[in-house]
Design a protein around this motif. Structure first.
Motif, mmCIF file in Angstrom:
data_model
loop_
_atom_site.group_PDB
_atom_site.id
_atom_site.type_symbol
_atom_site.label_atom_id
_atom_site.label_comp_id
_atom_site.label_asym_id
_atom_site.label_seq_id
_atom_site.Cartn_x
_atom_site.Cartn_y
_atom_site.Cartn_z
ATOM 1 N N ARG A 1 54.589 -12.919 40.794
ATOM 2 C CA ARG A 1 55.536 -13.845 40.172
ATOM 3 C C ARG A 1 56.934 -13.581 40.701
ATOM 4 N NH1 ARG A 1 53.640 -9.948 36.897
ATOM 5 N NH2 ARG A 1 55.028 -8.795 35.498
ATOM 6 N N ILE A 2 57.804 -14.565 40.537
ATOM 7 C CA ILE A 2 59.150 -14.510 41.098
ATOM 8 C C ILE A 2 60.062 -13.721 40.172
ATOM 9 C CG2 ILE A 2 61.139 -15.892 41.804
ATOM 10 C CD1 ILE A 2 59.119 -18.149 42.434
ATOM 11 N N GLY A 3 60.886 -12.892 40.779
ATOM 12 C CA GLY A 3 61.882 -12.155 40.021
ATOM 13 C C GLY A 3 63.189 -12.117 40.773
ATOM 14 N N VAL A 4 64.240 -11.726 40.066
ATOM 15 C CA VAL A 4 65.542 -11.512 40.692
ATOM 16 C C VAL A 4 65.941 -10.070 40.402
ATOM 17 C CG1 VAL A 4 66.947 -12.286 38.718
ATOM 18 C CG2 VAL A 4 67.842 -12.495 41.038
ATOM 19 N N ARG A 5 66.438 -9.392 41.416
ATOM 20 C CA ARG A 5 66.770 -7.972 41.251
ATOM 21 C C ARG A 5 68.182 -7.798 40.736
ATOM 22 N NH1 ARG A 5 65.480 -2.847 45.274
ATOM 23 N NH2 ARG A 5 66.659 -1.302 44.045
ATOM 24 N N ILE B 1 63.986 -5.615 37.747
ATOM 25 C CA ILE B 1 63.620 -6.968 38.178
ATOM 26 C C ILE B 1 63.534 -7.855 36.941
ATOM 27 C CG2 ILE B 1 61.956 -8.406 39.406
ATOM 28 C CD1 ILE B 1 60.889 -5.834 40.722
ATOM 29 N N LEU B 2 64.280 -8.935 36.934
ATOM 30 C CA LEU B 2 64.212 -9.906 35.845
ATOM 31 C C LEU B 2 63.098 -10.895 36.147
ATOM 32 C CD1 LEU B 2 65.499 -11.099 33.235
ATOM 33 C CD2 LEU B 2 66.922 -12.518 34.750
ATOM 34 N N ASP B 3 62.166 -11.039 35.241
ATOM 35 C CA ASP B 3 60.984 -11.881 35.404
ATOM 36 C C ASP B 3 61.368 -13.345 35.176
ATOM 37 O OD1 ASP B 3 58.558 -13.217 35.212
ATOM 38 O OD2 ASP B 3 57.568 -11.605 34.122
ATOM 39 N N ASP C 1 76.670 -11.633 30.110
ATOM 40 C CA ASP C 1 77.057 -11.878 28.709
ATOM 41 C C ASP C 1 76.175 -11.031 27.786
ATOM 42 O OD1 ASP C 1 77.621 -12.877 26.168
ATOM 43 O OD2 ASP C 1 77.907 -14.919 26.908
ATOM 44 N N ARG C 2 76.785 -10.103 27.076
ATOM 45 C CA ARG C 2 76.018 -9.192 26.221
ATOM 46 C C ARG C 2 75.309 -9.897 25.061
ATOM 47 N NH1 ARG C 2 76.234 -3.952 27.190
ATOM 48 N NH2 ARG C 2 77.799 -3.184 28.682
ATOM 49 N N ARG C 3 75.656 -11.128 24.798
ATOM 50 C CA ARG C 3 74.938 -11.872 23.760
ATOM 51 C C ARG C 3 73.482 -12.109 24.145
ATOM 52 N NH1 ARG C 3 78.799 -16.972 22.990
ATOM 53 N NH2 ARG C 3 78.772 -16.736 25.275
ATOM 54 N N HIS C 4 73.192 -12.044 25.462
ATOM 55 C CA HIS C 4 71.819 -12.248 25.933
ATOM 56 C C HIS C 4 71.062 -10.933 26.121
ATOM 57 C CE1 HIS C 4 72.771 -16.444 26.679
ATOM 58 N NE2 HIS C 4 73.776 -16.103 27.471
ATOM 59 N N GLN C 5 71.739 -9.806 25.909
ATOM 60 C CA GLN C 5 71.174 -8.522 26.303
ATOM 61 C C GLN C 5 69.872 -8.185 25.588
ATOM 62 O OE1 GLN C 5 73.914 -5.231 26.131
ATOM 63 N NE2 GLN C 5 72.345 -3.703 26.604
ATOM 64 N N ASP C 6 69.860 -8.244 24.267
ATOM 65 C CA ASP C 6 68.684 -7.792 23.520
ATOM 66 C C ASP C 6 67.436 -8.586 23.886
ATOM 67 O OD1 ASP C 6 70.223 -5.905 22.286
ATOM 68 O OD2 ASP C 6 70.519 -7.046 20.430
ATOM 69 N N GLN C 7 67.562 -9.899 23.982
ATOM 70 C CA GLN C 7 66.401 -10.725 24.277
ATOM 71 C C GLN C 7 65.984 -10.603 25.749
ATOM 72 O OE1 GLN C 7 66.946 -14.870 23.348
ATOM 73 N NE2 GLN C 7 64.821 -15.413 23.778
ATOM 74 N N SER C 8 66.957 -10.594 26.651
ATOM 75 C CA SER C 8 66.646 -10.591 28.076
ATOM 76 C C SER C 8 66.168 -9.231 28.571
ATOM 77 C CB SER C 8 67.865 -11.028 28.885
ATOM 78 O OG SER C 8 68.268 -12.330 28.509
ATOM 79 N N ALA C 9 66.587 -8.160 27.907
ATOM 80 C CA ALA C 9 66.170 -6.822 28.341
ATOM 81 C C ALA C 9 64.656 -6.657 28.303
ATOM 82 C CB ALA C 9 66.848 -5.757 27.486
ATOM 83 N N LEU D 1 62.599 -8.685 29.387
ATOM 84 C CA LEU D 1 62.036 -9.339 30.568
ATOM 85 C C LEU D 1 62.286 -8.537 31.848
ATOM 86 C CD1 LEU D 1 63.134 -13.026 29.837
ATOM 87 C CD2 LEU D 1 61.081 -11.811 29.068
ATOM 88 N N LEU D 2 62.799 -7.314 31.701
ATOM 89 C CA LEU D 2 63.102 -6.476 32.855
ATOM 90 C C LEU D 2 61.956 -5.515 33.156
ATOM 91 C CD1 LEU D 2 66.830 -5.528 32.125
ATOM 92 C CD2 LEU D 2 65.995 -7.246 33.748
ATOM 93 N N THR D 3 61.690 -5.333 34.449
ATOM 94 C CA THR D 3 60.698 -4.360 34.917
ATOM 95 C C THR D 3 61.369 -3.432 35.914
ATOM 96 O OG1 THR D 3 58.831 -5.888 34.678
ATOM 97 C CG2 THR D 3 58.541 -4.042 36.189
ATOM 98 N N PRO D 4 61.278 -2.111 35.737
ATOM 99 C CA PRO D 4 61.857 -1.199 36.732
ATOM 100 C C PRO D 4 61.228 -1.425 38.108
ATOM 101 C CG PRO D 4 61.282 -0.016 34.721
ATOM 102 C CD PRO D 4 60.693 -1.383 34.593
ATOM 103 N N VAL D 5 62.049 -1.407 39.134
ATOM 104 C CA VAL D 5 61.553 -1.629 40.502
ATOM 105 C C VAL D 5 60.468 -0.628 40.855
ATOM 106 C CG1 VAL D 5 62.194 -1.608 42.952
ATOM 107 C CG2 VAL D 5 63.698 -2.701 41.291
#
Length: 407
Positions: A34-38, A43-45, A92-100, A102-106
């Motif tokens: 799947r596509i991610g951005v580093r 990596i953000l899924d 924007d730290r308002r997105h931090q809790d939810q977006s974190a 979706l992160l995978t360590p490289v």
């Protein structure tokens, strides 16, 4: 002041908020690519992000694909919109809790070839590299052939043997001419690298439609590092009269991360003056290259630092030339610069040049002497570019280890 990311350790760093390169990954828990951005070492899924309402409806399907091609085909408006959205999300730290979540360590991800390669074209755009080879092969003649300063010389490679960084490279076999005359078949004894920069086409064209160099950014999605492995002895015997073939087509390694062109905006640099002036279809309103500092490590020893900034032919001119006859572009086309070499001896991007045809071996690893690659040798290419406000963009690395030829 450039915004910073809430992802720990991302800024400052080569994969900070100013970079955001795209790649394809999987995990042991979820083996589907799947596509991610580093961002930093995470990596953000984007597939997970596209499952919700974050992206516009017409963009979301592209991030449910297993490669970047569908997204790249959407063109600059989509590329810029998504980059803007991701920058906002990751700053924007308002997105931090939810977006974190979706992160995978490289280091816990398996990285794949980031896009399906449609066609592969390799150029010969460094004057220093072309002149060095001319001096090696034609010592009693002019280093550059008559056509070299009139057009970007290139050849079509083999898209099916473009592989991601880390893929082992099997020593190729082929015909070669021995010093005392007979032709023999066997493993290459003069296996080499070529440190290059590649450019990935996003937006294609119709057959019969040339691309103006000023439209470079309307078609090219981003850049990757390239190692175009080369069997010099096979190449030397086969290349007359039609050029490279088996000596080049066995493997070309590229990086896992595609750096968007917008991330390289601060790295734009004035390209060398061309004399004679090129023909009209190769003339650029804004003539620029990119200030990329490359590094070549051979068994852990840095042996060269090729500078991309001094390339005689620019990426925009390469794109214009490969389409001037009406050849169409396809999403996923890859065109590479050819070996990047500078004026100094420690700026040569191939071992053929670095060891001057094998006559001046270098010391690598634990004191071993090398002229060309031996089985078990590992080569790592890296590159950095200036980013905004003094930051540094890192293009990742391309690594490959040589395996013995099959019996």
């Amino acid at each position: 002041m450039t915004a910073t990311s809430w992802v720990e350790g991302a800024d400052p760093g080569p994969f900070g908020l100013a970079h955001l390169p795209y790649g394809v990954f999987s995990t042991r828990k979820d083996p589907a690519p799947r596509i991610g951005v580093r961002i930093g070492d995470q990596i953000l899924d984007l597939r997970a992000l596209a499952t919700g309402t974050f992206f516009l409806p017409w963009i979301r399907p592209a991030f449910h694909e297993h490669a970047l091609n569908a997204f790249m085909a959407m063109g600059p408006p989509a590329w810029r919109l998504v980059r803007h959205q991701l920058t906002e999300l990751l700053s924007d730290r308002r997105h931090q809790d939810q977006s974190a979540t979706l992160l995978t360590p490289v280091d816990r991800a398996h990285l794949h070839l980031p896009f399906h390669v449609a066609d592969y074209v390799d150029f010969y755009a460094s004057e220093h590299h072309a002149a060095n080879l001319g001096r090696l092969f034609r010592p009693d003649a002019e280093p550059l052939l008559p056509n070299w300063k009139h057009l970007p010389v290139g050849y079509h490679g083999r898209a099916g043997t473009v592989v991601p960084s880390g893929t082992p490279v099997v020593r190729p076999r082929g015909q070669r001419k021995t010093p005392d005359g007979p032709v023999e078949f066997g493993p290459s004894a003069r296996l080499d690298i070529e440190a290059e920069v590649g450019f990935v086409v996003g937006v294609g064209t119709d057959l019969g439609t040339p691309v103006n160099p000023d439209d470079f950014a309307e078609h090219v999605f981003g850049a990757v590092l390239v190692n175009d492995w080369s069997a010099r002895d096979i190449q030397a015997w086969e290349y007359v009269p039609l050029g490279p073939f088996l000596g080049k087509s066995f493997a070309t390694s590229i990086g896992h991360w595609v750096t968007p062109l917008d991330a390289l905006a601060a790295a734009k640099a004035e390209a060398p003056v061309q004399d004679p002036a090129p023909l009209g279809y190769l003339q650029e309103t804004e003539r620029f290259g990119y200030d990329l500092s490359m590094s070549v490590r051979w068994n852990g020893t840095q042996v060269s630092r090729p500078p991309f900034k001094g390339m005689y032919w620019t990426p925009a001119q390469m794109l214009a030339h490969l389409t001037v006859n009406g050849a169409s572009l396809r999403t996923g086309d890859l065109f590479a610069s050819g070996t990047v070499s500078g004026a100094a001896a420690d700026e040569r991007g191939s071992f053929l040049e670095l060891t001057w045809g094998g006559k001046e071996p270098v010391t690598v690893g634990d004191g071993e002497s090398r002229a060309f690659l031996e089985d078990g040798d590992t080569v790592v290419l890296e590159a950095t570019a200036p980013g905004p406000d003094g930051s540094v963009i890192g293009l990742g690395e391309v690594t490959g280890t040589i395996l013995p030829a099959p019996h």
